[in-house]
Enzyme design. Structure first.
Site, PDB file in Angstrom:
ATOM      1  N   THR A  59      31.199  69.233   3.514  1.00 56.97           N
ATOM      2  CA  THR A  59      32.473  69.141   3.187  1.00 56.97           C
ATOM      3  C   THR A  59      33.122  70.383   2.488  1.00 56.97           C
ATOM      4  OG1 THR A  59      32.477  66.729   2.874  1.00 56.97           O
ATOM      5  CG2 THR A  59      34.297  67.872   1.693  1.00 56.97           C
TER       6      THR A  59
ATOM      7  N   SER B 175      36.723  65.385   6.689  1.00 54.91           N
ATOM      8  CA  SER B 175      36.603  64.436   7.980  1.00 54.91           C
ATOM      9  C   SER B 175      36.601  65.397   9.114  1.00 54.91           C
ATOM     10  CB  SER B 175      37.695  63.504   8.054  1.00 54.91           C
ATOM     11  OG  SER B 175      37.776  62.533   6.883  1.00 54.91           O
TER      12      SER B 175
ATOM     13  N   GLY C  24      39.574  36.750 -17.500  1.00 54.32           N
ATOM     14  CA  GLY C  24      39.482  37.848 -18.642  1.00 54.32           C
ATOM     15  C   GLY C  24      38.235  38.415 -19.037  1.00 54.32           C
TER      16      GLY C  24
ATOM     17  N   GLU D 195      31.461  60.679   3.022  1.00 49.99           N
ATOM     18  CA  GLU D 195      30.843  60.814   4.260  1.00 49.99           C
ATOM     19  C   GLU D 195      31.840  60.361   5.330  1.00 49.99           C
ATOM     20  OE1 GLU D 195      28.157  61.786   5.219  1.00 49.99           O
ATOM     21  OE2 GLU D 195      27.546  62.399   3.021  1.00 49.99           O
TER      22      GLU D 195
END
Length: 619
Positions: free
Chosen positions: A159, A165, A428, A451
């Site tokens: 990347t 992508s 909660g 990925e």
């Protein structure tokens, strides 16, 4: 080495402590021990027990509730823990192919403890290591032993800042020089910086770097992997021509040092090319065992699939943890009842069952799917290692790529939705940090984007199916795939003619009915998409326009301009009003990393001179 668990079932699967959960355990329609042995197997259960026992009894892994480590301390501790995992010798280099499920089991066990640790170990051994093994050749195998001895520490650098992508658009280049028999690795500008790379921020000494391979004469042969040293293993200082740093704090998994790297005319030996898919001779001639680029790309998809298939297992592990917390809470949390004096567990309420039980079922189903696909991927890698260049092998790569793309999206989204539902189902108490559901949600969150963004990955799967549909129309080819995942589409016309017919509620519970409905839906969507795509093309649109011309988009920015506060309040580099996405993000990361002074050559890139000058004046 960690001691193995000896003894029979009592030692392997001891009874749980007596307490409020006993009532539900006594009402179960099956033996939980028998199901555990059936789904996991005795050997794997012993392996998991060995791992968990080692972590629990080692002071380095002691839990410290309420302790808040600084980012630097957390990453230092995470590295030491990763080193200890190697010392325990849970896996050997041969286990990846000889005992593949031990690999995925170890990753999931470590992840259940801390995903920062699991990711660090995974990226070094499985992602970096398998890339070297499956994409390299014999000349690279010396690295494998160094990986398991931690003489080197690795990362997987695909990347970039401006491309993730769309891998074919990666801009880092590798120009071959026959005179010196070297490749020159270069980042043309700051947008081509390798980015988001796990382990690169602080600890990686070597990286598998993907770059566009150019040979003399100017021809580009596309994306290829290179193994490149980025730091000195003894000092961890950057190598000449490499600017490397940490991208900063994330929403989760902050024990993992994600980083960036920029290469300035870095020369590496010709042998640095991981050459199983393609090579360059000393004279500069490109050679490949594959006849065409499509075949080569299909075979190389296995390297990308490792990460996606592993993420499926990571997401499943997160879902298991969340469901375990929420179901046990629901079985002991009592609210309201048939009388004012009697309260019942909230698990008895149908609304709570509807919220949790589908995700409990999904955890079992997705666990089986992820393990099965992991083994299929191992088969693919075995074929590559054995030199299989058959059409079946290439098709297997494409099919696994399509399945991994869809599977990663399905598993990570299901886990993310399931964790949120579990958080809300615990009221909660689920929001309290010590109960871990918030950490699970944050740690699972990146599974939906790294990925490959899930929405983009689903398009890759749909493109695979549309390609098969096109082949069927053009030459009458049958729907066939090595794993038989698309073979049912051979009955495509007949499936679409089927109608949903059941005579009772029991019929609806038959798994064959759900499967038939799924097959019909896939065929229907495939037909509708194919027809719509062709209709757009007939109207004059090209392929790209045909896929995108239906999007509600021209007014979006103007509408946001109405509601957005000033940049100072919005406080997001990627969301500033000037729209300079990459400059703003890159500048913020560099300012945080404080690496500018170590890379005097970087201001040569004029595109970033204003940002660099501004940052240097502030530092």
């Amino acid at each position: 080495m960690a001691p193995t668990v000896e003894g029979g079932d009592a030692a392997l699967l001891p009874e749980f402590p007596r307490g409020p959960l006993d009532t539900y355990r006594a009402r179960a329609s099956f033996s939980w021990k028998e199901l555990a042995l059936f789904t996991e197997g005795e050997d794997m259960l012993r392996f998991k027990k060995t791992i968990f026992s080692a972590l629990e009894n080692d002071p380095l892994f002691a839990r410290s509730p309420g302790a808040h480590l600084s980012l630097e301390k957390y990453r230092e501790l995470n590295f030491l823990r990763c080193k200890r995992i190697f010392e325990y010798d849970f896996l050997s280099a041969g286990d990846v192919f000889e005992s593949p499920l031990r690999v995925s089991t170890l990753i999931q066990c470590l992840g259940m403890y801390d995903w920062s640790l699991a990711a660090k170990y995974l990226l070094h051994t499985l992602i970096f290591g398998s890339a070297v093994f499956s994409s390299g050749s014999e000349r690279h195998f010396a690295y494998i032993q160094k990986i398991f001895s931690m003489e080197i520490f690795g990362c997987f650098a695909l990347t970039e800042l401006s491309h993730g992508s769309n891998t074919k658009a990666i801009r880092t280049t590798a120009h071959y020089s026959p005179a010196t028999e070297e490749f020159i690795i270069h980042s043309p500008d700051f947008e081509a910086a390798k980015f988001w790379v796990g382990n690169m921020g602080k600890t990686a000494t070597h990286a598998v770097v993907f770059a566009q391979l150019h040979v003399p004469g100017g021809q580009c042969h596309g994306l290829h992997p290179f193994i490149i040293q980025i730091r000195d293993p003894k000092t961890l200082l950057p190598m000449p021509g490499v600017m490397v740093g940490d991208i900063g704090k994330k929403l989760g998994q902050n024990g993992l040092d994600n980083g960036f790297a920029v290469f300035h005319k870095v020369r590496v030996p010709r042998q640095s090319l991981l050459n199983r898919m393609g090579d360059v001779t000393p004279e500069g001639t490109y050679v490949s065992p594959f006849k065409d680029a499509r075949q080569r790309f299909g075979a190389s998809l296995g390297s990308l699939s490792w990460g996606r298939v592993t993420i499926m297992g990571m997401a499943v592990a997160n879902l298991k943890l969340a469901v375990s917390i929420a179901v046990r809470f629901s079985a002991t949390r009592r609210q309201f009842g048939p009388t004012e004096d009697e309260e019942i567990p909230v698990l008895e309420y149908q609304t709570q069952q509807w919220r949790l039980l589908p995700y409990l079922a999904a955890a079992y189903v997705l666990d089986h799917v992820s393990k099965s696909l992991f083994l299929d991927l191992v088969e693919l890698q075995r074929g590559l290692a054995a030199g299989d260049r058959s059409a079946r092998q290439a098709e297997l790569g494409r099919e696994i790529h399509a399945l991994a793309s869809a599977g990663k999206a399905l598993a990570s989204w299901t886990a993310q939705q399931g964790i949120q539902e579990c958080r809300e189902a615990c009221g909660g108490h689920g929001y309290l940090a010590i109960n871990r559901l918030g950490v699970l949600r944050d740690d699972n969150d990146p599974n939906c984007t790294y990925e490959g963004d899930n929405n983009v990955l689903l398009q890759q799967t749909s493109n695979y199916l549309l390609g098969l549909r096109a082949c069927r129309v053009q030459d009458g080819a049958c729907f066939r795939s090595p794993l038989k995942s698309v073979d049912f589409l051979d009955s495509y016309p007949g499936i679409l003619d089927q109608r949903f017919e059941v005579s009772s509620v029991a019929d609806c519970l038959d798994s064959a009915v759900a499967l038939a409905a799924y097959k019909w839906l896939v065929c229907y969507l495939l037909r509708e998409t194919h027809e719509k795509f062709n209709q757009e093309k007939r109207s004059g649109s090209d392929d790209f326009e045909a896929r995108n011309n239906c999007q509600l988009k021209d007014d979006a920015v103007a509408l946001v301009d109405v509601i957005a506060p000033p940049d100072f309040v919005l406080d997001s580099p990627i969301g500033r009003a000037d729209g300079e996405l990459y400059k703003n993000l890159w500048g913020a990361v560099l300012q945080d990393s404080k690496v500018l002074e170590r890379a005097s050559w970087w201001p040569e890139f004029s595109v970033n001179k204003p940002v660099i000058g501004s940052l240097k004046s502030k530092l």
